[in-house]
Design a protein around this motif. Structure first.
Motif, PDB file in Angstrom:
ATOM      1  N   ASP A   1       0.846  -1.189   0.000  1.00  0.00           N
ATOM      2  CA  ASP A   1       0.000   0.000   0.000  1.00  0.00           C
ATOM      3  C   ASP A   1       0.881   1.238   0.000  1.00  0.00           C
ATOM      4  O   ASP A   1       1.897   1.311   0.688  1.00  0.00           O
ATOM      5  CB  ASP A   1      -0.898   0.025   1.239  1.00  0.00           C
ATOM      6  CG  ASP A   1      -1.908  -1.108   1.244  1.00  0.00           C
ATOM      7  OD1 ASP A   1      -2.251  -1.583   0.139  1.00  0.00           O
ATOM      8  OD2 ASP A   1      -2.328  -1.515   2.335  1.00  0.00           O
ATOM      9  N   TRP A   2       0.470   2.221  -0.793  1.00  0.00           N
ATOM     10  CA  TRP A   2       1.199   3.472  -0.829  1.00  0.00           C
ATOM     11  C   TRP A   2       0.772   4.334   0.347  1.00  0.00           C
ATOM     12  O   TRP A   2      -0.406   4.434   0.660  1.00  0.00           O
ATOM     13  CB  TRP A   2       0.899   4.199  -2.144  1.00  0.00           C
ATOM     14  CG  TRP A   2       1.526   3.502  -3.305  1.00  0.00           C
ATOM     15  CD1 TRP A   2       1.004   2.466  -4.015  1.00  0.00           C
ATOM     16  CD2 TRP A   2       2.804   3.739  -3.838  1.00  0.00           C
ATOM     17  NE1 TRP A   2       1.874   2.054  -4.967  1.00  0.00           N
ATOM     18  CE2 TRP A   2       3.002   2.827  -4.892  1.00  0.00           C
ATOM     19  CE3 TRP A   2       3.822   4.634  -3.541  1.00  0.00           C
ATOM     20  CZ2 TRP A   2       4.156   2.788  -5.639  1.00  0.00           C
ATOM     21  CZ3 TRP A   2       4.964   4.611  -4.302  1.00  0.00           C
ATOM     22  CH2 TRP A   2       5.131   3.694  -5.326  1.00  0.00           C
ATOM     23  N   THR A   3       1.735   4.949   1.008  1.00  0.00           N
ATOM     24  CA  THR A   3       1.402   5.826   2.119  1.00  0.00           C
ATOM     25  C   THR A   3       0.894   7.152   1.568  1.00  0.00           C
ATOM     26  O   THR A   3       1.121   7.487   0.399  1.00  0.00           O
ATOM     27  CB  THR A   3       2.640   6.097   3.001  1.00  0.00           C
ATOM     28  OG1 THR A   3       3.600   6.844   2.244  1.00  0.00           O
ATOM     29  CG2 THR A   3       3.264   4.797   3.511  1.00  0.00           C
ATOM     30  N   GLU A   4       0.234   7.909   2.421  1.00  0.00           N
ATOM     31  CA  GLU A   4      -0.239   9.227   2.009  1.00  0.00           C
ATOM     32  C   GLU A   4       0.930  10.118   1.614  1.00  0.00           C
ATOM     33  O   GLU A   4       0.815  10.914   0.679  1.00  0.00           O
ATOM     34  CB  GLU A   4      -1.044   9.872   3.136  1.00  0.00           C
ATOM     35  CG  GLU A   4      -2.405   9.257   3.331  1.00  0.00           C
ATOM     36  CD  GLU A   4      -3.210   9.955   4.408  1.00  0.00           C
ATOM     37  OE1 GLU A   4      -2.964  11.157   4.679  1.00  0.00           O
ATOM     38  OE2 GLU A   4      -4.092   9.300   4.978  1.00  0.00           O
ATOM     39  N   GLU A   5       2.055   9.986   2.313  1.00  0.00           N
ATOM     40  CA  GLU A   5       3.230  10.800   1.992  1.00  0.00           C
ATOM     41  C   GLU A   5       3.774  10.444   0.608  1.00  0.00           C
ATOM     42  O   GLU A   5       4.145  11.323  -0.165  1.00  0.00           O
ATOM     43  CB  GLU A   5       4.335  10.608   3.051  1.00  0.00           C
ATOM     44  CG  GLU A   5       3.978  11.162   4.419  1.00  0.00           C
ATOM     45  CD  GLU A   5       3.126  10.195   5.250  1.00  0.00           C
ATOM     46  OE1 GLU A   5       3.083   8.987   4.933  1.00  0.00           O
ATOM     47  OE2 GLU A   5       2.493  10.664   6.206  1.00  0.00           O
ATOM     48  N   GLU A   6       3.838   9.149   0.281  1.00  0.00           N
ATOM     49  CA  GLU A   6       4.320   8.732  -1.032  1.00  0.00           C
ATOM     50  C   GLU A   6       3.368   9.196  -2.135  1.00  0.00           C
ATOM     51  O   GLU A   6       3.813   9.681  -3.182  1.00  0.00           O
ATOM     52  CB  GLU A   6       4.493   7.212  -1.088  1.00  0.00           C
ATOM     53  CG  GLU A   6       5.666   6.723  -0.252  1.00  0.00           C
ATOM     54  CD  GLU A   6       5.689   5.216  -0.108  1.00  0.00           C
ATOM     55  OE1 GLU A   6       6.797   4.651  -0.175  1.00  0.00           O
ATOM     56  OE2 GLU A   6       4.615   4.605   0.065  1.00  0.00           O
ATOM     57  N   ASP A   7       2.073   9.070  -1.887  1.00  0.00           N
ATOM     58  CA  ASP A   7       1.097   9.556  -2.857  1.00  0.00           C
ATOM     59  C   ASP A   7       1.240  11.061  -3.063  1.00  0.00           C
ATOM     60  O   ASP A   7       1.139  11.560  -4.188  1.00  0.00           O
ATOM     61  CB  ASP A   7      -0.332   9.231  -2.423  1.00  0.00           C
ATOM     62  CG  ASP A   7      -0.729   7.801  -2.722  1.00  0.00           C
ATOM     63  OD1 ASP A   7      -0.135   7.197  -3.641  1.00  0.00           O
ATOM     64  OD2 ASP A   7      -1.636   7.291  -2.041  1.00  0.00           O
ATOM     65  N   ALA A   8       1.489  11.800  -1.985  1.00  0.00           N
ATOM     66  CA  ALA A   8       1.637  13.256  -2.079  1.00  0.00           C
ATOM     67  C   ALA A   8       2.878  13.624  -2.887  1.00  0.00           C
ATOM     68  O   ALA A   8       2.852  14.568  -3.689  1.00  0.00           O
ATOM     69  CB  ALA A   8       1.713  13.881  -0.689  1.00  0.00           C
TER      70      ALA A   8
END
Length: 161
Positions: free
Chosen positions: A57-64
């Motif tokens: 799962d991609w973290t919110e930080e990585e997605d940002a």
């Protein structure tokens, strides 16, 4: 009208064409940025980092970070077309799309916005390579497509240069 650019579309001919349609024409400028998430998943996998405990799962930080990359790169690519449109009094919206298949992403966006016309550029002979993005949008899309060729070469300049 949806104008799709990868940064090589000649802004002036596109803006001239849009101006002929009138300033009340709804115009959207899009670019598709490929972020190879499958490659990034491989880098993040246990195979590459055996001591790290991570999920796929991609973290919110990585997605940002990815979202910021797409926006910054998209802005650099679309700005020349947007500036040419603004110079002719045409207000255009802009979308920076993430996608691993630019042609499919452009076709999907054109369908979603119910575009009357899709404008693309051509950087090579379309009929020699039916797998180019422009050729695939023409072949696989269900909307009229206008292909804007690159600027003419000065007399005496070879195609190979």
């Amino acid at each position: 009208m949806l104008i799709a650019t990868a940064g090589v579309l000649s802004p002036e001919p596109v803006a001239d064409f849009a101006a002929h349609l009138g300033t009340d024409t709804q115009v959207a400028v899009v670019t598709v940025i490929e972020v190879p998430r499958s490659f990034l998943d491989t880098i993040r996998s246990e195979q590459w980092h055996p001591l790290a405990e991570r999920t796929n799962d991609w973290t919110e930080e990585e997605d940002a970070v990815i979202e910021r990359y797409v926006a910054e790169r998209g802005q650099r690519i679309t700005e020349p077309v947007l500036a040419a449109l603004r110079n002719r009094g045409i207000d255009a919206s802009v979308r920076y799309l993430e996608g691993e298949d630019p042609a499919a992403t452009i076709i999907g966006e054109a369908d979603e916005m119910d575009a009357d016309l899709v404008v693309v550029g051509a950087t090579r002979q379309l009929f020699d390579d039916w797998e180019s993005v422009s050729a695939r949008v023409m072949r696989d899309g269900r909307r009229p497509v206008l292909v804007i060729p690159p600027p003419a070469r000065p007399d005496g300049e070879d195609e190979g240069e």
